[in-house]
Design a protein around this motif. Sequence first.
Motif, PDB file in Angstrom:
ATOM      1  N   THR A  57       0.731  -1.313   0.063  1.00 30.63           N
ATOM      2  CA  THR A  57      -0.014   0.012  -0.081  1.00 30.63           C
ATOM      3  C   THR A  57       0.820   1.212  -0.112  1.00 30.63           C
ATOM      4  O   THR A  57       0.490   2.283  -0.680  1.00 30.63           O
ATOM      5  N   CYS A  70       2.219   2.000  -3.674  1.00 27.37           N
ATOM      6  CA  CYS A  70       1.108   2.544  -4.577  1.00 27.37           C
ATOM      7  C   CYS A  70       0.566   3.727  -4.058  1.00 27.37           C
ATOM      8  O   CYS A  70       0.445   4.537  -5.026  1.00 27.37           O
ATOM      9  N   MET A  71       0.507   4.032  -2.871  1.00 26.16           N
ATOM     10  CA  MET A  71      -0.063   5.283  -2.494  1.00 26.16           C
ATOM     11  C   MET A  71       1.193   6.467  -2.640  1.00 26.16           C
ATOM     12  O   MET A  71       0.867   7.605  -2.968  1.00 26.16           O
ATOM     13  N   SER A 102       0.880   7.042  -6.423  1.00 27.12           N
ATOM     14  CA  SER A 102      -0.203   7.642  -6.887  1.00 27.12           C
ATOM     15  C   SER A 102      -0.016   9.281  -6.533  1.00 27.12           C
ATOM     16  O   SER A 102      -0.462  10.191  -7.393  1.00 27.12           O
ATOM     17  N   PRO A 115      -8.353  -1.767   2.602  1.00 27.96           N
ATOM     18  CA  PRO A 115      -8.779  -0.535   2.530  1.00 27.96           C
ATOM     19  C   PRO A 115      -8.200   0.294   3.831  1.00 27.96           C
ATOM     20  O   PRO A 115      -8.165   1.419   3.654  1.00 27.96           O
ATOM     21  N   CYS A 143      -5.424  -0.032   5.080  1.00 25.82           N
ATOM     22  CA  CYS A 143      -3.980   0.494   4.851  1.00 25.82           C
ATOM     23  C   CYS A 143      -4.044   1.731   3.856  1.00 25.82           C
ATOM     24  O   CYS A 143      -3.182   2.546   4.075  1.00 25.82           O
ATOM     25  N   LEU A 144      -5.120   1.633   3.140  1.00 22.19           N
ATOM     26  CA  LEU A 144      -5.101   2.766   2.231  1.00 22.19           C
ATOM     27  C   LEU A 144      -5.583   3.851   2.774  1.00 22.19           C
ATOM     28  O   LEU A 144      -5.002   5.231   2.814  1.00 22.19           O
ATOM     29  N   THR A 199     -10.593   5.809  -2.140  1.00 20.63           N
ATOM     30  CA  THR A 199      -9.884   5.182  -3.492  1.00 20.63           C
ATOM     31  C   THR A 199     -10.016   5.988  -4.947  1.00 20.63           C
ATOM     32  O   THR A 199      -9.136   5.660  -5.789  1.00 20.63           O
ATOM     33  N   ALA A 225      -6.013   7.186  -5.652  1.00 21.64           N
ATOM     34  CA  ALA A 225      -5.577   6.371  -6.630  1.00 21.64           C
ATOM     35  C   ALA A 225      -6.138   6.120  -8.067  1.00 21.64           C
ATOM     36  O   ALA A 225      -5.239   6.388  -8.841  1.00 21.64           O
ATOM     37  N   PHE A 239      -5.118  -1.304  -8.244  1.00 19.83           N
ATOM     38  CA  PHE A 239      -5.059  -1.231  -6.613  1.00 19.83           C
ATOM     39  C   PHE A 239      -6.030  -0.392  -6.189  1.00 19.83           C
ATOM     40  O   PHE A 239      -6.597  -0.622  -5.266  1.00 19.83           O
ATOM     41  N   GLY A 240      -6.454   0.913  -6.867  1.00 23.58           N
ATOM     42  CA  GLY A 240      -7.738   1.614  -6.689  1.00 23.58           C
ATOM     43  C   GLY A 240      -9.057   0.809  -6.852  1.00 23.58           C
ATOM     44  O   GLY A 240      -9.885   0.777  -5.873  1.00 23.58           O
ATOM     45  N   ASN A 282      -9.382  -2.101  -4.247  1.00 28.74           N
ATOM     46  CA  ASN A 282      -9.498  -1.703  -2.692  1.00 28.74           C
ATOM     47  C   ASN A 282     -11.250  -1.453  -2.809  1.00 28.74           C
ATOM     48  O   ASN A 282     -11.580  -1.494  -1.682  1.00 28.74           O
TER      49      ASN A 282
END
Length: 414
Positions: free
Chosen positions: A51, A54-55, A58, A199, A201-202, A356, A360, A394-395, A398
């Motif tokens: 995460t 990816c975050m 993004s 979710p 983690c995001l 999300t 993302a 990823f988005g 989630n």
Amino acid sequence: MSTLATTRATPSIWGGVIIIAGTIIGAGMFSLPVVMSGAWFFWSLLALGFTWFCMLHSGLMLLEANLNYRIGASFDTMTKDLLGKGWNVINGASVAFVLYILTYAYISASGSIIQHTLGEMAIAFPARMAGLLFALAVAFIVWLSTRAVSRMTAIVLGAKVITFFLTFGSLLGHVQPAVLFNAAEAHASYTPYLLMTLPFCLASFGYHGNVPSLMKYYGKDPRTIVRCLTGGTLIALGLYVVWLLATMGNIPRPGFIAIAQQGGNIDVLVGALSGVLHNRSLDLLLIVFSNFAVASSFLGVTLGLFDYLADLFGFDDSPQGRFKTVLLTFAPPMLGGLIWPNGFLYAIGYAGLAATVWAAIVPALLASASRKRFGSPHFRVWGGEGMIMLILLFGVGNAMVHLLSSFNLLPVYQ
């Protein structure tokens, strides 16, 4: 003399790092060990690391697109220009929803935490009034300037880090390998609960509303802003790992079931941790830490909402213009905090799905459209179309996990 003045006027990279780290690391981290207890320590580290990757990317994609616009341009300007009115409405609704509901959540949390803190000193103070006064103080700081937010966040984050290590230093010294490796459960299953963690983690790496704020702070300086995003997110990741180690190394995995059944609130987890060391001072340290955790996230989130609304309504950066933006930023969530003072956990939960979209999916679409329109004259995220596709998946993934979880279609550790 002029060179010295210019040097002094150049913001330090630590200001941006602190804004990002302070925004990310908040009271929501107290929920991580509870929601990750099914996947347990090592699988949870995998979810957090993925995460984080990816975050971070993004956010870099958002920066790539943002650099092609005037300083002060935020999601509204970029999304409308690059993706059209339809996506702008969807993104605008999700940005406003997430930032407003998080602002409300932190007003709600600050009220209850301040009330609890004062209660420890035998001072009775209503939670609604505590949240209102705290929100007014934050509103004043945001009205002053981004630099004022950075300086105040630096103080709060510094205090938060100190109390963090004072609190968990003793816990880390008592980490039991048998507990951390879950030796008591011979045939434990972890992977079925892994998807459930994503979710959360995001939601634990949300900072994207502050990317346009950093452009206002540093100008079009992608190298510095990239360092701010990388440093701030890495600090958050490191603290999360320490937090999971301190909790999962002391509380046996089945012990988290009872914590979850009682709502997973901060006070329940604090009680479980206090029972490990039988140390009453731990209660006080955790209360102090939670105060600083809420304050730093509150500052960062409201700064992101402030800059978004200023761009949306075209308010200038004069004192009068900033006052109008502050009024729009704080009045609705403050009203919500007065009417529903205890909605922190509900608000955090509802924010996840909408996040999300703008944290993302939209940044990936903006980077793709920006490259087609402008090329990459200032900065380009590595990885090409493959990286954009990864962030999109990823988005979307989630969002699907969040919906499946809402309909109780995913396994729950209980």
